[in-house]
Design a protein around this motif. Structure first.
Motif, mmCIF file in Angstrom:
data_model
loop_
_atom_site.group_PDB
_atom_site.id
_atom_site.type_symbol
_atom_site.label_atom_id
_atom_site.label_comp_id
_atom_site.label_asym_id
_atom_site.label_seq_id
_atom_site.Cartn_x
_atom_site.Cartn_y
_atom_site.Cartn_z
ATOM 1 N N GLN A 14 0.837 -1.217 0.000
ATOM 2 C CA GLN A 14 0.000 0.000 0.000
ATOM 3 C C GLN A 14 0.863 1.254 0.000
ATOM 4 O O GLN A 14 0.536 2.237 -0.673
ATOM 5 C CB GLN A 14 -0.916 -0.004 1.227
ATOM 6 N N ARG A 46 2.102 1.850 -3.518
ATOM 7 C CA ARG A 46 1.082 2.355 -4.439
ATOM 8 C C ARG A 46 0.674 3.788 -4.088
ATOM 9 O O ARG A 46 0.447 4.612 -4.971
ATOM 10 C CB ARG A 46 -0.118 1.411 -4.469
ATOM 11 N N LEU A 47 0.605 4.093 -2.783
ATOM 12 C CA LEU A 47 0.269 5.454 -2.366
ATOM 13 C C LEU A 47 1.360 6.433 -2.825
ATOM 14 O O LEU A 47 1.059 7.525 -3.330
ATOM 15 C CB LEU A 47 0.095 5.536 -0.840
ATOM 16 N N SER A 48 2.618 6.028 -2.678
ATOM 17 C CA SER A 48 3.718 6.912 -3.071
ATOM 18 C C SER A 48 3.711 7.183 -4.576
ATOM 19 O O SER A 48 3.980 8.300 -5.017
ATOM 20 C CB SER A 48 5.065 6.294 -2.680
ATOM 21 N N ALA A 107 0.997 7.133 -6.408
ATOM 22 C CA ALA A 107 -0.168 8.000 -6.659
ATOM 23 C C ALA A 107 0.167 9.455 -6.328
ATOM 24 O O ALA A 107 -0.237 10.372 -7.043
ATOM 25 C CB ALA A 107 -1.368 7.524 -5.839
ATOM 26 N N GLN A 110 -5.470 17.906 -2.783
ATOM 27 C CA GLN A 110 -5.674 16.659 -3.517
ATOM 28 C C GLN A 110 -4.688 15.581 -3.021
ATOM 29 O O GLN A 110 -5.079 14.429 -2.822
ATOM 30 C CB GLN A 110 -5.505 16.938 -5.027
ATOM 31 N N SER A 136 -5.744 14.390 0.339
ATOM 32 C CA SER A 136 -6.919 13.517 0.243
ATOM 33 C C SER A 136 -6.533 12.092 -0.127
ATOM 34 O O SER A 136 -7.279 11.152 0.157
ATOM 35 C CB SER A 136 -7.909 14.065 -0.786
ATOM 36 N N LEU A 137 -5.380 11.941 -0.808
ATOM 37 C CA LEU A 137 -4.897 10.583 -1.097
ATOM 38 C C LEU A 137 -4.377 9.912 0.173
ATOM 39 O O LEU A 137 -4.509 8.707 0.361
ATOM 40 C CB LEU A 137 -3.757 10.625 -2.134
ATOM 41 N N PRO A 149 -7.224 8.959 4.059
ATOM 42 C CA PRO A 149 -7.955 7.762 4.498
ATOM 43 C C PRO A 149 -7.075 6.693 5.137
ATOM 44 O O PRO A 149 -7.596 5.723 5.682
ATOM 45 C CB PRO A 149 -8.604 7.255 3.198
ATOM 46 N N HIS A 150 -5.739 6.884 5.065
ATOM 47 C CA HIS A 150 -4.843 5.916 5.710
ATOM 48 C C HIS A 150 -4.457 6.334 7.132
ATOM 49 O O HIS A 150 -3.679 5.653 7.785
ATOM 50 C CB HIS A 150 -3.579 5.731 4.863
ATOM 51 N N TYR A 187 -6.554 15.379 9.045
ATOM 52 C CA TYR A 187 -7.144 15.745 7.751
ATOM 53 C C TYR A 187 -8.183 16.860 7.909
ATOM 54 O O TYR A 187 -8.249 17.771 7.079
ATOM 55 C CB TYR A 187 -7.770 14.524 7.080
#
Lengths: 213, 213
Positions: free
Chosen positions: B143, B146-148, B150, B181, B184-185, B188-189, B198
């Motif tokens: 995760q 993939r987050l990095s 994104a 933005q 916001s990615l 949720p983590h 947040y």
């Protein structure tokens, strides 16, 4: 196959392989073993071919994006819906890999492409709303807007980004990776009872790509 | 200011305003009221100017990305760190808005830009790891990866995406929107005890942009 369709198919293949700026109408005619005059009878130059290729792509992707998608509640339905979206993009990769350049040269395409991008955002929202209502996803309006833009960005710039990151995975694997990346944007908004949705997606990714890695 | 620096500054302004393909060295010399010969004494053509502009940008952004960022635990620290990253990009917007085209024409820039993109991914991971260790973020290795990616994609294609989405917000607002933005990615983590991070970011966005909307 009609000559017109053969010209389009061969142009797309050459554009994807060589990059659109490096392919001339003479190259296309040579590849097809027809005279440039014969090609010119069907298309008034490269601009005309690109316009036609874009129209077909636009209509196909637009149909997919506006298809009834209210039934996407199972991981594999969602996965294959996204797979089809990414596959369409991959087929048209010369276009995405040269996006700014082509849009600057063809204002008519730019106008339509902007609408297609807006449609991607709308489609993401249309998939998410019933899931929010059923308590599968937890998102307020602001978060839904930003998530939909992030998904549309991922779908649009995925290929250019992969190219810059030097991802040389085979086609199918690259597409599955794109789908997993979108799922990873959505996953953390799943409510507690539906967390298994993402685990199932990861398992699906592993099983679908086992032969490709 | 030295003539060399004035040429660079004016070139950047004209590229950002008119788009790089539409600006010639003669345009730059005219704008500066110097002879093309004088410009040529400093730079052997547009390629040379773009190379120098890119070098400066690359070094500045690279310094920011490799700065000590282990102290980012408060929303406003994180916000302004990202603000600086986006601001650097905005200053170089002609480059990002014509990315594929410029990279195809200048292979030396492409090579360096790939490294910069990899550095963005590494920086995102470097910010996140201590937060995972402290229990602020919940992410496994997959995760986090993939987050990095994104986040790096958002930072890289934000301007092109905004242009296509027809976002005509003033500079500062557009940059704050880019930062929100990215937040916001990541949001949720956040683990349950840190969700207010947040909310504080959203309040920060509202207060920072109140005069701009």
């Amino acid at each position: 196959m009609k000559t017109r369709d053969r010209i389009l198919q061969t142009s797309l293949e050459l554009f994807n392989l060589e990059g659109e700026p490096n392919v001339t109408t003479v190259d296309i005619a040579n590849e097809l073993d027809i005279s440039p005059g014969n090609l010119y009878y069907h298309f008034k130059g490269k601009e005309d071919i690109i316009g036609d290729l874009y129209d077909r792509f636009h209509n196909e992707l637009s149909d997919i994006l506006s298809a009834p998608i209210s039934q996407i509640l199972k991981p594999d339905d969602a996965w294959f819906y996204l797979y089809i979206v990414f596959e369409e993009t991959y087929k048209q990769r010369y276009f995405y890999r040269n996006l700014n350049d082509i849009l600057q040269r063809y204002p008519a395409i730019e106008k339509r492409f902007r609408r297609l991008l807006a449609q991607k955002v709308t489609a993401a929202q249309a998939v998410a709303r019933p899931l929010i209502e059923r308590g599968v996803l937890a998102l307020d309006e602001g978060q839904l807007g930003r998530l939909s833009e992030a998904v549309a960005m991922q779908v649009t710039f995925w290929l250019t980004y992969d190219l810059l990151r030097n991802n040389k995975a085979p086609e199918q694997l690259q597409i599955h990776q794109g789908v997993l990346q979108v799922m990873s944007l959505i996953a953390p908004h799943l409510t507690e009872n539906y967390r298994s949705f993402y685990d199932d997606c990861c398992k699906l990714f592993d099983s679908l790509t086992a032969d490709l890695i």
